[in-house]
Design a protein around this motif. Sequence first.
Motif, PDB file in Angstrom:
ATOM      1  N   GLY A   1       0.814  -1.207   0.000  1.00  0.00           N
ATOM      2  CA  GLY A   1       0.000   0.000   0.000  1.00  0.00           C
ATOM      3  C   GLY A   1       0.846   1.256   0.000  1.00  0.00           C
ATOM      4  N   LYS A   2       0.174   2.395   0.085  1.00  0.00           N
ATOM      5  CA  LYS A   2       0.832   3.697  -0.016  1.00  0.00           C
ATOM      6  C   LYS A   2       1.260   4.198   1.362  1.00  0.00           C
ATOM      7  N   MET A   3       2.428   4.845   1.387  1.00  0.00           N
ATOM      8  CA  MET A   3       2.885   5.564   2.563  1.00  0.00           C
ATOM      9  C   MET A   3       3.000   7.037   2.194  1.00  0.00           C
ATOM     10  N   HIS A   4       2.340   7.896   2.987  1.00  0.00           N
ATOM     11  CA  HIS A   4       2.360   9.330   2.706  1.00  0.00           C
ATOM     12  C   HIS A   4       2.057  10.067   4.008  1.00  0.00           C
ATOM     13  N   GLY A   5       2.964  10.925   4.442  1.00  0.00           N
ATOM     14  CA  GLY A   5       2.718  11.648   5.686  1.00  0.00           C
ATOM     15  C   GLY A   5       3.795  12.666   5.980  1.00  0.00           C
ATOM     16  N   ILE A   6       3.697  13.248   7.163  1.00  0.00           N
ATOM     17  CA  ILE A   6       4.616  14.294   7.611  1.00  0.00           C
ATOM     18  C   ILE A   6       5.209  13.908   8.955  1.00  0.00           C
TER      19      ILE A   6
END
Length: 296
Positions: free
Chosen positions: A113-118
């Motif tokens: 799956g996707k990993m996206h963050g801050i």
Amino acid sequence: MIELVIDQRRKDLGGFEVGRVLPFAKRRMVGPFVFFDHMGPVEFQAGFGRNVDVRPHPHIGLSTVTYLFDGHITHRDSVGAIQEINPGEVNWMTAGRGITHSERFETLRAQGGKMHGIQAWVALPTELEETDPSFANHGPDDLPTYEGGGMWARLIAGKAFGAEAKVKTHSPMFYVHWRLDAGAKAELPAEYPERAAYVAQGVVEVDGREFQPGQMIVFQPGQPALFTAVTDAIVMLLGGEPVGPRFIEWNFVSSSKERLEQAKADWRAGRMKLPDADHDEFIPLPEPPPSAPAMS
């Protein structure tokens, strides 16, 4: 109105890239924010290697703030916390006098799956730099939201727009997630002396200029800033009251260079407790020390 524009610098962390924004040579901090990394977006296939995991490493003098748009990270630390963070939640870890933690991608490794963050670091006020370490996870119920006029907003931490998040902070600050529909307008008020906006996705216009993903806009104090979404966009708002200058070396932040040297010596000598579930590995202190910190 606009003081400075910072373009992210891409950094390879040994399995995926981040866009590093703070610290920057011409702007080390915005309010108490001393570090700001944009993780991804990256798509992982199930079964990817463990080299992507962030092995145990130490911090002092700061709080780490993890916020995800997509994906999952399992946090494990030396105060005994084990917590998977999901999109829309906040992991707030206060290092204080010292903490160690790891970040694992176990769910993504199993499912893909996707990993996206801050990932952000917030410097502690000088009088609280040696506070006891702690960890808290906050779900959406603790984070006020607003929707209207093509704009959706979530207050991640601090106080802003007449709301306050149920996240323990240590100095006056704000941290907000905006989702803007194309054509929507939204205003960042002038209530804090130091403010910035980071474009995580899409294109926005401010003060007659267009800004792209990976750019942080730092504002002069005293005037509100009006945003117009050129496309659908995600914007992160951040800032607050300054806490004074900080020294940063590797994963350590302090108002004192001597305290940084002590932390380095403690880590080298094995005097900082590792997470109970991670006692068999750790990241050694880089030699020579890098010019910028590693991912939190």
